[in-house]
Design a protein around this motif. Structure first.
Motif, short mmCIF file in Angstrom:
data_model
loop_
_atom_site.label_atom_id
_atom_site.label_comp_id
_atom_site.label_asym_id
_atom_site.label_seq_id
_atom_site.Cartn_x
_atom_site.Cartn_y
_atom_site.Cartn_z
N ASN A 57 0.82 -1.21 0.00
CA ASN A 57 0.00 0.00 0.00
C ASN A 57 0.86 1.26 0.00
OD1 ASN A 57 -2.17 -1.69 0.09
ND2 ASN A 57 -2.84 -1.11 2.13
N GLY A 58 2.00 1.22 0.69
CA GLY A 58 2.89 2.37 0.74
C GLY A 58 3.41 2.76 -0.63
N VAL A 60 1.72 2.42 -3.47
CA VAL A 60 0.60 3.11 -4.12
C VAL A 60 0.48 4.53 -3.58
CG1 VAL A 60 -1.90 3.06 -4.53
CG2 VAL A 60 -0.58 0.93 -4.58
N GLU A 61 0.66 4.70 -2.26
CA GLU A 61 0.61 6.04 -1.65
C GLU A 61 1.68 6.95 -2.23
OE1 GLU A 61 1.05 5.48 2.54
OE2 GLU A 61 -1.07 4.99 2.84
N LYS A 62 2.90 6.45 -2.34
CA LYS A 62 4.00 7.28 -2.85
C LYS A 62 3.80 7.67 -4.30
CE LYS A 62 7.66 5.81 0.24
NZ LYS A 62 9.00 5.20 0.33
N ILE A 63 3.35 6.73 -5.12
CA ILE A 63 3.12 7.04 -6.53
C ILE A 63 2.02 8.09 -6.67
CG2 ILE A 63 2.31 6.11 -8.73
CD1 ILE A 63 3.67 3.43 -7.86
N ALA A 64 0.93 7.93 -5.92
CA ALA A 64 -0.17 8.90 -5.98
C ALA A 64 0.29 10.26 -5.48
CB ALA A 64 -1.36 8.40 -5.15
N GLY A 65 1.08 10.29 -4.42
CA GLY A 65 1.59 11.55 -3.88
C GLY A 65 2.50 12.28 -4.87
N MET A 66 3.40 11.54 -5.49
CA MET A 66 4.30 12.14 -6.48
C MET A 66 3.51 12.69 -7.68
SD MET A 66 7.49 12.19 -5.65
CE MET A 66 8.24 12.42 -7.25
N ALA A 67 2.56 11.91 -8.16
CA ALA A 67 1.76 12.33 -9.31
C ALA A 67 0.94 13.58 -8.99
CB ALA A 67 0.84 11.20 -9.77
N ALA A 68 0.40 13.67 -7.79
CA ALA A 68 -0.39 14.84 -7.40
C ALA A 68 0.50 16.08 -7.28
CB ALA A 68 -1.12 14.58 -6.08
N ARG A 69 1.70 15.91 -6.73
CA ARG A 69 2.62 17.04 -6.57
C ARG A 69 3.14 17.59 -7.90
NH1 ARG A 69 3.32 13.93 -2.19
NH2 ARG A 69 3.48 14.94 -0.16
N GLU A 70 3.11 16.79 -8.95
CA GLU A 70 3.58 17.23 -10.27
C GLU A 70 2.64 18.24 -10.91
OE1 GLU A 70 3.87 13.61 -12.51
OE2 GLU A 70 5.78 13.05 -11.60
N LYS A 98 5.63 9.33 8.96
CA LYS A 98 5.31 9.09 7.55
C LYS A 98 6.11 10.05 6.67
CE LYS A 98 1.19 8.09 4.93
NZ LYS A 98 -0.25 8.13 4.94
N THR A 99 6.70 9.53 5.62
CA THR A 99 7.49 10.36 4.73
C THR A 99 6.62 11.38 4.02
OG1 THR A 99 7.21 8.91 2.84
CG2 THR A 99 9.08 8.46 4.28
N GLY A 100 7.23 12.44 3.55
CA GLY A 100 6.51 13.50 2.87
C GLY A 100 5.78 13.02 1.63
N GLY A 104 -0.82 13.03 3.38
CA GLY A 104 -1.99 13.56 2.69
C GLY A 104 -2.61 12.58 1.71
N VAL A 105 -2.11 11.35 1.70
CA VAL A 105 -2.62 10.34 0.77
C VAL A 105 -3.10 9.13 1.56
CG1 VAL A 105 -2.06 8.85 -1.19
CG2 VAL A 105 -0.89 11.05 -0.94
N LYS A 106 -4.32 8.71 1.27
CA LYS A 106 -4.87 7.48 1.85
C LYS A 106 -5.32 6.60 0.70
CE LYS A 106 -6.44 9.73 6.00
NZ LYS A 106 -7.30 10.88 6.17
N VAL A 107 -5.01 5.31 0.81
CA VAL A 107 -5.39 4.39 -0.28
C VAL A 107 -6.16 3.22 0.27
CG1 VAL A 107 -3.40 5.03 -1.69
CG2 VAL A 107 -3.23 3.07 -0.19
N GLU A 108 -7.04 2.70 -0.54
CA GLU A 108 -7.70 1.42 -0.31
C GLU A 108 -7.38 0.58 -1.52
OE1 GLU A 108 -11.84 1.46 0.72
OE2 GLU A 108 -11.62 3.34 1.80
N VAL A 109 -6.70 -0.53 -1.29
CA VAL A 109 -6.25 -1.35 -2.40
C VAL A 109 -6.89 -2.72 -2.31
CG1 VAL A 109 -4.24 -2.27 -3.60
CG2 VAL A 109 -4.05 -0.11 -2.36
#
Length: 177
Positions: A57-58, A60-70, A98-100, A104-109
């Protein structure tokens, strides 16, 4: 391995599992990971399909966070005012939680699908609806391309608007602490 192998004969050669991997029972209590591909078994199957792929899950959280910040107009992910200040302090402390990238990201996988909840702070002057649509497009595109999971929904909560004069005030608050 989720299937048990019985030993046959005096030589101790393991017998072939009786349950195909795609129908094997899932491990009990395995939280925080999802199986993207159950895989196939046998030498006649293509090499790329022999085995399973599990994504935490982590990830997925990191990928979503990076994509949103772009996306232009996104100031930061996470809550507003005080939450941002505490997050900035936490980021400067080694092992501060939790890393930066995942903040701000929560996932349900699930097995093949995921749903994302994002808490964002938008720059002042940016059209929120347009920015939210661009965030959704970028997050969905990145996750589906990188993980192969189908993104069912991306929910966005705008918790604050960043004003240009807030930068100098936050830095002075952090120096006082």
């Amino acid at each position: 391995m989720t299937t048990s192998a019985a030993f046959t004969g005096a030589k101790g050669v393991p017998a072939a599992p009786t349950t195909p991997p795609s129908q094997a029972p899932r491990q009990a209590g395995a939280q925080g990971v999802t199986t993207v591909d159950a895989g196939h078994k046998g030498s006649d199957a293509p090499a790329g399909t022999r085995g399973r792929t599990i994504i935490a899950n982590g990830v997925v959280e990191k990928i979503a966070g990076m994509a949103a910040r772009e996306v232009p107009g996104v100031y930061v992910l996470g809550g507003g005012g005080l939450s941002r200040t505490l997050g900035a302090v936490r980021d400067r402390v080694p092992g501060g939680g939790k890393t930066g990238l995942g903040r701000g990201v929560k996932v349900e996988v699930g097995e093949r699908q995921t749903a994302i909840d994002l808490d964002v702070v938008i720059e002042y002057g940016v059209a929120i609806q347009d920015c939210a649509a661009e965030i959704r497009e970028n997050v969905i595109s990145a996750l589906e391309r990188i993980t192969g999971l189908e993104v069912v929904e991306v929910n966005i909560a705008v918790g604050d608007v960043h004003l240009p004069d807030e930068d100098s005030q936050q830095e002075s608050d952090l120096r006082l602490q």
